[in-house]
Scaffold this active site. Structure first.
Site, short mmCIF file in Angstrom:
data_model
loop_
_atom_site.label_atom_id
_atom_site.label_comp_id
_atom_site.label_asym_id
_atom_site.label_seq_id
_atom_site.Cartn_x
_atom_site.Cartn_y
_atom_site.Cartn_z
N GLY A 46 -7.92 -5.49 -14.09
CA GLY A 46 -8.25 -5.38 -12.67
C GLY A 46 -8.60 -3.94 -12.33
O GLY A 46 -8.24 -3.01 -13.09
N GLN A 51 -9.65 3.43 -7.14
CA GLN A 51 -9.38 4.02 -8.47
C GLN A 51 -10.61 4.74 -9.03
O GLN A 51 -10.50 5.54 -9.96
CB GLN A 51 -8.91 2.94 -9.46
N CYS A 107 -0.93 0.35 -15.23
CA CYS A 107 -1.97 0.72 -14.28
C CYS A 107 -2.86 1.78 -14.90
O CYS A 107 -2.34 2.75 -15.47
CB CYS A 107 -1.34 1.24 -12.98
N LEU A 108 -4.17 1.61 -14.76
CA LEU A 108 -5.10 2.59 -15.32
C LEU A 108 -4.95 3.95 -14.65
O LEU A 108 -5.34 4.96 -15.22
CB LEU A 108 -6.54 2.07 -15.18
N HIS A 149 -1.13 -6.44 -7.25
CA HIS A 149 -1.18 -5.06 -7.76
C HIS A 149 -2.43 -4.35 -7.22
O HIS A 149 -2.35 -3.22 -6.74
CB HIS A 149 -1.18 -5.10 -9.30
N GLU A 150 -3.58 -5.05 -7.26
CA GLU A 150 -4.83 -4.44 -6.78
C GLU A 150 -4.81 -4.26 -5.26
O GLU A 150 -5.28 -3.25 -4.74
CB GLU A 150 -6.04 -5.30 -7.17
N HIS A 153 -3.18 -1.17 -4.23
CA HIS A 153 -4.06 0.01 -4.32
C HIS A 153 -4.83 0.22 -3.02
O HIS A 153 -5.04 1.36 -2.59
CB HIS A 153 -5.06 -0.14 -5.46
#
Ligand code: GNR
Ligand code: NI
Length: 185
Positions: A46, A51, A107-108, A149-150, A153
Site C-alpha cells: 500500500g 508518503q 511501513c515504507l 493503515h493507509e 497516513h
C-alpha cells in the site's frame, strides 16, 4: 511513469492532514500510476500520497495475491503473483466491527521496523475510484488492515503511533542506529 522518493519518519510532512480531492483529474491519474510504480518497486502492499509528498486523500493498495496455481513447493523467486491494483480517493469508514484483528505491520516510511497493531477486523468504506466513480464495500482481512493503515497516513498518523511510547521510542532508536550504521538509501 516514475518511481518517486518515499518520505521517511521523522519528516514533518508525514504528520500533515491530507486534503480531500475535489475533482479527479489527469494529473491525479498520473500521480496514481507513479504511486503504483513506486509501491511495486519498494516493494510494499500500500502507499498513501503523502508518503511521496502529496497531501491529498489518495491511496493505492495491491495485496498481490499469490496465484492459485502456484505449486506449494515453488521456488520463492518464481511464485506467481496476481496484480490486484486498487485505488481509493477520499476514503471514509462508515462502519467498523467491534471485533478486532492483529497484524504485524510495517511501513515504507518507517523502514525495516515491524510491530503488532490491533484494528477493527471489518470495515465498511466508501470512496471514489480514479474515474471519480463512487464505491461502497465491506472489507475484511489484510485489505481492511492495510486500508486503515493507509487512511491513518491521510490523517498524519503512523502505525508506530498505535504503540506505547516505550515501544515506539525503542523502534525509532533502532531505526536511527540502522541509519547510522549505513543502511542504503
Ligand atoms: O508494505 C506494507 N505492508 C504492510 C503490512 C501490514 C500492514 C500494513 C502495511 S502497509 C505497508 C506499506 C506502507 O507503508 N503503506 O503506507
Ligand atoms: Ni505506511
Amino acid at each position: 511513469m516514475a518511481i518517486l522518493p518515499i518520505i521517511e519518519t521523522p519528516d514533518a510532512r508525514l504528520k500533515q492532514i491530507s486534503a480531500p480531492v475535489e475533482t479527479v483529474t489527469d494529473a491525479h491519474r498520473t500521480l496514481i500510476a507513479d504511486m503504483f510504480e513506486t509501491m511495486y518497486d519498494a516493494p510494499g502492499i500500500g502507499l498513501a500520497a503523502i508518503q511521496v509528498g502529496v497531501a491529498e486523500r489518495i491511496l493505492v493498495i495491491d495485496l498481490q495475491r499469490e496465484a492459485d496455481d502456484t505449486p506449494e513447493d515453488a521456488d520463492p523467486d518464481k511464485i506467481v503473483r496476481v496484480k490486484e491494483p486498487r485505488v481509493f480517493i477520499n476514503p471514509e469508514i462508515i462502519w467498523e466491527s467491534d471485533e478486532l484483528s492483529v497484524y504485524q505491520e510495517g511501513c515504507l516510511s518507517v523502514p525495516e521496523m515491524y510491530a503488532d497493531v490491533q484494528r477493527p477486523a471489518e470495515i465498511q468504506v466508501k470512496w471514489l475510484d480514479e474515474q471519480g466513480k463512487a464505491h461502497d464495500e465491506k472489507l475484511d482481512g489484510l485489505l481492511a488492515t492495510c486500508l486503515q493503515h493507509e487512511m491513518d497516513h491521510l490523517n498524519g498518523v503512523l502505525f508506530i503511533d498505535h504503540l506505547s511510547k516505550l515501544k515506539r521510542d525503542m523502534l525509532l532508536k533502532k531505526l536511527e542506529k540502522l541509519r547510522r550504521s549505513g543502511r542504503a538509501a
